[in-house]
Design an enzyme around this catalytic site. Sequence first.
Site, PDB file in Angstrom:
ATOM      1  N   TYR A  37      15.312  28.580  -5.368  1.00 50.27           N
ATOM      2  CA  TYR A  37      14.423  28.243  -6.481  1.00 50.27           C
ATOM      3  C   TYR A  37      14.207  26.729  -6.515  1.00 50.27           C
ATOM      4  CZ  TYR A  37      15.171  33.137  -7.397  1.00 50.27           C
ATOM      5  OH  TYR A  37      15.217  34.500  -7.238  1.00 50.27           O
ATOM      6  N   ARG A  55      27.288  42.576  -9.256  1.00 48.57           N
ATOM      7  CA  ARG A  55      26.945  43.996  -9.140  1.00 48.57           C
ATOM      8  C   ARG A  55      28.079  44.916  -9.560  1.00 48.57           C
ATOM      9  NH1 ARG A  55      24.681  42.982  -3.199  1.00 48.57           N
ATOM     10  NH2 ARG A  55      26.386  41.482  -3.406  1.00 48.57           N
TER      11      ARG A  55
HETATM   12  C1  LIG Z   1      20.578  42.332 -10.872  1.00 47.39           C
HETATM   13  C2  LIG Z   1      20.927  40.968 -10.354  1.00 47.39           C
HETATM   14  C3  LIG Z   1      20.329  39.860 -10.915  1.00 47.39           C
HETATM   15  C4  LIG Z   1      20.690  38.563 -10.490  1.00 47.39           C
HETATM   16  N1  LIG Z   1      20.168  37.472 -11.133  1.00 47.39           N
HETATM   17  C5  LIG Z   1      20.660  36.237 -10.856  1.00 47.39           C
HETATM   18  C6  LIG Z   1      20.341  35.132 -11.666  1.00 47.39           C
HETATM   19  O1  LIG Z   1      19.686  35.245 -12.703  1.00 47.39           O
HETATM   20  N2  LIG Z   1      20.826  33.913 -11.293  1.00 47.39           N
HETATM   21  C7  LIG Z   1      21.624  33.755 -10.194  1.00 47.39           C
HETATM   22  O2  LIG Z   1      22.034  32.633  -9.893  1.00 47.39           O
HETATM   23  N3  LIG Z   1      21.983  34.812  -9.442  1.00 47.39           N
HETATM   24  C8  LIG Z   1      21.553  36.042  -9.765  1.00 47.39           C
HETATM   25  N4  LIG Z   1      21.996  37.126  -9.054  1.00 47.39           N
HETATM   26  C9  LIG Z   1      23.021  36.927  -8.036  1.00 47.39           C
HETATM   27  C10 LIG Z   1      24.412  37.160  -8.628  1.00 47.39           C
HETATM   28  O3  LIG Z   1      24.693  36.262  -9.692  1.00 47.39           O
HETATM   29  C11 LIG Z   1      25.503  37.057  -7.560  1.00 47.39           C
HETATM   30  O4  LIG Z   1      25.562  35.735  -7.076  1.00 47.39           O
HETATM   31  C12 LIG Z   1      25.268  37.998  -6.383  1.00 47.39           C
HETATM   32  O5  LIG Z   1      24.853  39.285  -6.825  1.00 47.39           O
HETATM   33  C13 LIG Z   1      26.538  38.147  -5.541  1.00 47.39           C
HETATM   34  O6  LIG Z   1      27.599  38.615  -6.342  1.00 47.39           O
HETATM   35  P1  LIG Z   1      28.082  40.166  -6.317  1.00 47.39           P
HETATM   36  O7  LIG Z   1      28.418  40.482  -4.883  1.00 47.39           O
HETATM   37  O8  LIG Z   1      29.283  40.198  -7.221  1.00 47.39           O
HETATM   38  O9  LIG Z   1      26.952  41.017  -6.803  1.00 47.39           O
HETATM   39  C14 LIG Z   1      21.615  38.411  -9.443  1.00 47.39           C
HETATM   40  C15 LIG Z   1      22.185  39.549  -8.850  1.00 47.39           C
HETATM   41  C16 LIG Z   1      21.862  40.799  -9.306  1.00 47.39           C
HETATM   42  C17 LIG Z   1      22.545  42.003  -8.673  1.00 47.39           C
END
Ligand SMILES: Cc1cc2nc3c(=O)[nH]c(=O)nc-3n(C[C@H](O)[C@H](O)[C@H](O)COP(=O)(O)O)c2cc1C
Length: 371
Positions: free
Chosen positions: A183, A325
């Site tokens: 971004y 997630r």
């Molecule tokens: C539904 C969803 C929305 C997300 N929105 C953002 C966000 O608003 N800002 C951000 O920095 N990362 C966002 N991410 C990334 C997560 O914060 C995280 O870094 C990424 O999913 C990896 O972590 P995890 O393996 O625990 O899912 C989003 C991820 C998911 C699944």
Amino acid sequence: MSALFQPLKIGDLELANRIVVAPMCQYSAVDGSATDWTTIHLGQLAESGAGLLVIEATAVTPEGRITAGDLGLYSDANEAALARVLDAVRPHSTTHIGMQLGHAGRKASSRVPWEGGAQVPLGQPGSWTAVAPSAIPHAAGEDAPVALDAAGLARVRECFAAAARRAARLGLEFLEIHCAHGYLLHEFLSPLSNRREDAYGGSLENRMRFPLEIFDAVRSAFPAGRPVWVRVSATDWVDGGWDVDSTVAFGQALKARGCDALHVSSGGLSPLQAIPLSPGYQVPFAHRVRAETGLPTIAVGLVTEPEQAEAIIAAGDADAVAVARAMLYDPRWPWHAAARLGATVKAPPQYWRSQPREFKTLFDGAAIGQR
Ligand SMILES: Cc1cc2nc3c(=O)[nH]c(=O)nc-3n(C[C@H](O)[C@H](O)[C@H](O)COP(=O)(O)O)c2cc1C
């Protein structure tokens, strides 16, 4: 004694444990304003027992939204809608609640993920012109963004500050500035997306300039004592792109300006990225950033198991672990983690009767009686 459930201080904020609910866009706002879905979503996550909850990427300008459904904090209506959500959620939660402020840059004007997530081509209903450091599209064949000029940069800076003032009025306890995932602010950092020939492009020092100015603007607009930190992508996963050495330099520059922590993610800048996904694949970046900046560091990315999170903290790879997630899949993840790790967790009294027989001391302070 669980390391994950040890308290942690970030700035003046005292976390009950080291579990962070990662920011997660819900694409369910209307004109940037929170809706009932926001209350449902944040409400359940605020009852998770996590030490910290980061509200999703929240746009500081309308054109800084990734999709038309993104949350924003650029108008009085946005602020009022969020106040209603927070008024509903906060009295029932001990989790510290703050927000990620962001600007989508050239990844703005996209469809929501469940409609494919592609760019909405200019001229089609719901499209708008994106802005970026340089007029280079995110992917081949996409409409190019408009490069920000000096007035545009000043406006974005002022909009970050204005959103931070709104966040302060809302009583948000911390701010995270989104410098990750391709971004706007990450686009300034990466040589792949920043080809400017002015003071904001070229050398590492120049590419860091605008994100650092945004940090200063947000920091000075948000009350002292309430922490402000930054989420970074530690690498673009593309040769010649932003890398871990640069991330460390950026972290050190942020620290010198009073940044309270770093949240270490990766990728998102280029469709050419090649990411070797595996459990905890970004943790080594957090380890290095923590070691070389000395800042409290949040690790994130494919951390799904309590024992895995426990090991990350116990090894000193990070000070806290963010879960995204796995937290949506199981909004009681911290409860289950506490049960597995022999720790205690805060749960709302309305739910104390759910404490399983075999975990008699799981819920902090739980005591129930009945006639
Ligand atoms: C539904 C969803 C929305 C997300 N929105 C953002 C966000 O608003 N800002 C951000 O920095 N990362 C966002 N991410 C990334 C997560 O914060 C995280 O870094 C990424 O999913 C990896 O972590 P995890 O393996 O625990 O899912 C989003 C991820 C998911 C699944």
